[in-house]
Design a protein around this motif. Sequence first.
Motif, PDB file in Angstrom:
ATOM      1  N   ASP A  11      10.893  11.696   8.043  1.00 55.33           N
ATOM      2  CA  ASP A  11      11.583  12.013   9.271  1.00 55.33           C
ATOM      3  C   ASP A  11      10.805  12.417  10.244  1.00 55.33           C
ATOM      4  N   ASP A  12      10.216  13.777  10.106  1.00 52.15           N
ATOM      5  CA  ASP A  12       9.585  14.482  10.875  1.00 52.15           C
ATOM      6  C   ASP A  12       8.476  13.541  11.745  1.00 52.15           C
ATOM      7  N   TYR A  13       7.909  12.781  10.779  1.00 50.88           N
ATOM      8  CA  TYR A  13       6.783  12.039  11.363  1.00 50.88           C
ATOM      9  C   TYR A  13       7.097  11.031  12.276  1.00 50.88           C
ATOM     10  N   ILE A  14       8.388  10.452  12.018  1.00 49.98           N
ATOM     11  CA  ILE A  14       8.724   9.560  12.867  1.00 49.98           C
ATOM     12  C   ILE A  14       9.191  10.107  14.308  1.00 49.98           C
ATOM     13  N   GLU A  77      -0.542   1.651  13.579  1.00 44.13           N
ATOM     14  CA  GLU A  77      -1.773   2.110  13.732  1.00 44.13           C
ATOM     15  C   GLU A  77      -2.110   3.374  13.561  1.00 44.13           C
ATOM     16  N   CYS A  78      -0.786   4.027  14.285  1.00 41.51           N
ATOM     17  CA  CYS A  78      -0.714   5.506  13.994  1.00 41.51           C
ATOM     18  C   CYS A  78      -0.673   6.031  12.363  1.00 41.51           C
ATOM     19  N   THR A  79       0.172   5.125  11.811  1.00 44.81           N
ATOM     20  CA  THR A  79       0.413   5.423  10.426  1.00 44.81           C
ATOM     21  C   THR A  79      -0.817   5.485   9.671  1.00 44.81           C
ATOM     22  N   LYS A  80      -1.670   4.445  10.004  1.00 45.60           N
ATOM     23  CA  LYS A  80      -3.004   4.167   9.290  1.00 45.60           C
ATOM     24  C   LYS A  80      -3.958   5.561   9.761  1.00 45.60           C
TER      25      LYS A  80
END
Length: 107
Positions: A11-14, A77-80
């Motif tokens: 949740d924090d990442y999103i 892309e950011c998650t990668k």
Amino acid sequence: MSRTKLEQCADDYIDIFQEFARQSKDTETDTLNKTEFKNLIEQQMPCFLKQVRDPKALNQFFAKVDANKDGKIDFVECTKLLSEFLLLCHEKLVQHEGGPHGHPHCH
């Protein structure tokens, strides 16, 4: 039921991605341009930056994860990028076990 650490982390990442993506003055609010990307890294990953010795590295990293070469990083892309960063951290952890929690990373 309380949320797990991993659920909170997701949740924090999103939330962080959305916060920085919305800083743009353009109409796309679900992507990061180079400036937003740099701001995110500087503000949210200062320990990572301390280990980067090449001033061009952030631009190179941006170009690497900008898979479709549109000058923006979308959520996928950011998650990668985050995945690659976590893999590097894990490699360091395995190679250099130690530190106050049994692993060398910053909190």
